[in-house]
Design a protein around this motif. Structure first.
Motif, mmCIF file in Angstrom:
data_model
loop_
_atom_site.group_PDB
_atom_site.id
_atom_site.type_symbol
_atom_site.label_atom_id
_atom_site.label_comp_id
_atom_site.label_asym_id
_atom_site.label_seq_id
_atom_site.Cartn_x
_atom_site.Cartn_y
_atom_site.Cartn_z
ATOM 1 N N LYS A 81 0.842 -1.196 0.000
ATOM 2 C CA LYS A 81 0.000 0.000 0.000
ATOM 3 C C LYS A 81 0.873 1.240 0.000
ATOM 4 N N ARG A 82 0.284 2.326 -0.461
ATOM 5 C CA ARG A 82 0.911 3.634 -0.304
ATOM 6 C C ARG A 82 0.230 4.329 0.846
ATOM 7 N N ILE A 83 1.043 4.853 1.748
ATOM 8 C CA ILE A 83 0.546 5.608 2.896
ATOM 9 C C ILE A 83 1.244 6.963 2.826
ATOM 10 N N GLY A 84 0.585 7.952 2.267
ATOM 11 C CA GLY A 84 1.214 9.263 2.086
ATOM 12 C C GLY A 84 2.440 9.129 1.203
ATOM 13 N N ASP A 85 3.598 9.547 1.738
ATOM 14 C CA ASP A 85 4.858 9.463 0.992
ATOM 15 C C ASP A 85 5.526 8.100 1.127
ATOM 16 N N TRP A 86 4.916 7.176 1.838
ATOM 17 C CA TRP A 86 5.525 5.884 2.124
ATOM 18 C C TRP A 86 4.977 4.764 1.264
ATOM 19 N N GLU A 87 5.831 3.774 1.075
ATOM 20 C CA GLU A 87 5.401 2.481 0.552
ATOM 21 C C GLU A 87 5.415 1.522 1.732
ATOM 22 N N TYR A 88 4.330 0.798 1.910
ATOM 23 C CA TYR A 88 4.186 -0.147 3.014
ATOM 24 C C TYR A 88 4.032 -1.537 2.411
ATOM 25 N N GLU A 89 4.849 -2.459 2.877
ATOM 26 C CA GLU A 89 4.752 -3.855 2.428
ATOM 27 C C GLU A 89 4.696 -4.761 3.642
ATOM 28 N N PHE A 90 3.759 -5.708 3.621
ATOM 29 C CA PHE A 90 3.553 -6.654 4.713
ATOM 30 C C PHE A 90 3.436 -8.048 4.125
ATOM 31 N N ALA A 91 4.046 -9.015 4.799
ATOM 32 C CA ALA A 91 3.920 -10.417 4.377
ATOM 33 C C ALA A 91 3.791 -11.278 5.627
ATOM 34 N N ALA A 92 2.979 -12.337 5.526
ATOM 35 C CA ALA A 92 2.794 -13.260 6.637
ATOM 36 C C ALA A 92 2.931 -14.692 6.138
ATOM 37 N N HIS A 93 3.425 -15.539 7.029
ATOM 38 C CA HIS A 93 3.625 -16.955 6.709
ATOM 39 C C HIS A 93 3.296 -17.766 7.960
ATOM 40 N N VAL A 94 2.550 -18.844 7.788
ATOM 41 C CA VAL A 94 2.219 -19.723 8.912
ATOM 42 C C VAL A 94 2.944 -21.044 8.709
ATOM 43 N N GLU A 95 3.762 -21.428 9.706
ATOM 44 C CA GLU A 95 4.476 -22.710 9.686
ATOM 45 C C GLU A 95 3.790 -23.664 10.644
ATOM 46 N N THR A 96 3.658 -24.916 10.239
ATOM 47 C CA THR A 96 3.190 -25.957 11.141
ATOM 48 C C THR A 96 4.369 -26.871 11.417
ATOM 49 N N LEU A 97 4.708 -27.031 12.707
ATOM 50 C CA LEU A 97 5.903 -27.766 13.109
ATOM 51 C C LEU A 97 5.539 -28.908 14.056
ATOM 52 N N SER A 98 6.385 -29.940 14.065
ATOM 53 C CA SER A 98 6.217 -31.021 15.044
ATOM 54 C C SER A 98 6.546 -30.463 16.428
ATOM 55 N N ARG A 99 6.129 -31.166 17.482
ATOM 56 C CA ARG A 99 6.368 -30.697 18.850
ATOM 57 C C ARG A 99 7.853 -30.437 19.103
ATOM 58 N N GLY A 100 8.729 -31.354 18.713
ATOM 59 C CA GLY A 100 10.169 -31.187 18.924
ATOM 60 C C GLY A 100 10.737 -30.039 18.115
ATOM 61 N N SER A 101 10.331 -29.930 16.858
ATOM 62 C CA SER A 101 10.802 -28.825 16.013
ATOM 63 C C SER A 101 10.311 -27.491 16.541
ATOM 64 N N PHE A 102 9.082 -27.483 17.031
ATOM 65 C CA PHE A 102 8.498 -26.255 17.548
ATOM 66 C C PHE A 102 9.303 -25.746 18.748
ATOM 67 N N ALA A 103 9.618 -26.639 19.682
ATOM 68 C CA ALA A 103 10.372 -26.250 20.880
ATOM 69 C C ALA A 103 11.739 -25.684 20.501
ATOM 70 N N GLY A 104 12.423 -26.328 19.565
ATOM 71 C CA GLY A 104 13.735 -25.848 19.134
ATOM 72 C C GLY A 104 13.655 -24.499 18.446
ATOM 73 N N ARG A 105 12.664 -24.323 17.580
ATOM 74 C CA ARG A 105 12.481 -23.056 16.865
ATOM 75 C C ARG A 105 12.122 -21.943 17.848
ATOM 76 N N ALA A 106 11.281 -22.260 18.837
ATOM 77 C CA ALA A 106 10.899 -21.274 19.848
ATOM 78 C C ALA A 106 12.130 -20.793 20.613
ATOM 79 N N GLN A 107 12.980 -21.718 21.044
ATOM 80 C CA GLN A 107 14.184 -21.344 21.789
ATOM 81 C C GLN A 107 15.116 -20.493 20.932
ATOM 82 N N GLU A 108 15.259 -20.859 19.670
ATOM 83 C CA GLU A 108 16.132 -20.124 18.751
ATOM 84 C C GLU A 108 15.640 -18.679 18.566
ATOM 85 N N LEU A 109 14.344 -18.510 18.327
ATOM 86 C CA LEU A 109 13.796 -17.170 18.102
ATOM 87 C C LEU A 109 13.853 -16.315 19.366
ATOM 88 N N LEU A 110 13.520 -16.908 20.508
ATOM 89 C CA LEU A 110 13.572 -16.146 21.753
ATOM 90 C C LEU A 110 14.996 -15.702 22.072
#
Length: 172
Positions: free
Chosen positions: A81-110
């Motif tokens: 979108k254009r917001i005044g003089d700005w260009e705004y770009e947004f993207a979203a992605h949903v990952e589905t992870l196994s319980r073990g992968s989820f815990a590891g990814r959570a620790q890494e991101l935190l």
């Protein structure tokens, strides 16, 4: 900065997240005020949601990704979108992870966000892998931020990327 959000984690779902631009500041459970050159950025944790407020000489911008009752705008995969003089770009992605992968990814991101000077993350009491994390940066004439919303009960991680910058003027 890593904080424990002073509220119980309720069973929200990744599919309940909605996106909005231009909302007024919502009540926040944790806030980080940043100065990125001439830009003022406020990262706001709203429980399992986020809000980013940006102010600069070219204007202001408010992005909200939250479970908003009555919202008719679900979380889009992408927005430009254009917001005044700005260009705004947004993207979203949903990952589905196994319980073990989820815990590891959570620790890494935190760990990534907790150690970053422009990062804010909040975990919930009794649910170590339930968190919301945000990271902002300035790159050239643009302000960028990334967010992660974790839903361990579903094994889902919602990641977003946003870029806001002054629109380039085309040469004649």
């Amino acid at each position: 900065m890593l904080t424990t959000i002073k509220t119980a984690y309720t069973d929200t779902r990744a599919a309940d997240l909605a996106w909005a631009l231009g909302r007024e500041p919502l009540p926040a459970l944790a806030v980080l005020d940043l100065r990125l050159d001439e830009a003022k950025v406020q990262l706001r944790l709203l429980g399992a949601s986020h809000q980013v407020l940006l102010e600069e000489e070219h204007g202001s911008c408010s992005e909200t990704v939250a479970c908003m009752p009555g919202s008719s705008t679900p979380l889009p995969l992408g927005v430009a979108k254009r917001i005044g003089d700005w260009e705004y770009e947004f993207a979203a992605h949903v990952e589905t992870l196994s319980r073990g992968s989820f815990a590891g990814r959570a620790q890494e991101l935190l760990a990534l966000v907790a150690e970053h000077p422009y990062g804010l993350a909040g975990t919930f009491p009794g649910a170590p892998h339930a968190f919301t994390a945000m990271l902002a940066q300035r790159e050239g004439g643009q302000v960028r931020w990334r967010t992660w919303h974790a839903y361990p009960q579903e094994g889902r991680l919602v990641a977003t990327r946003t870029r806001v910058g002054v629109r380039a003027v085309a040469a004649l």
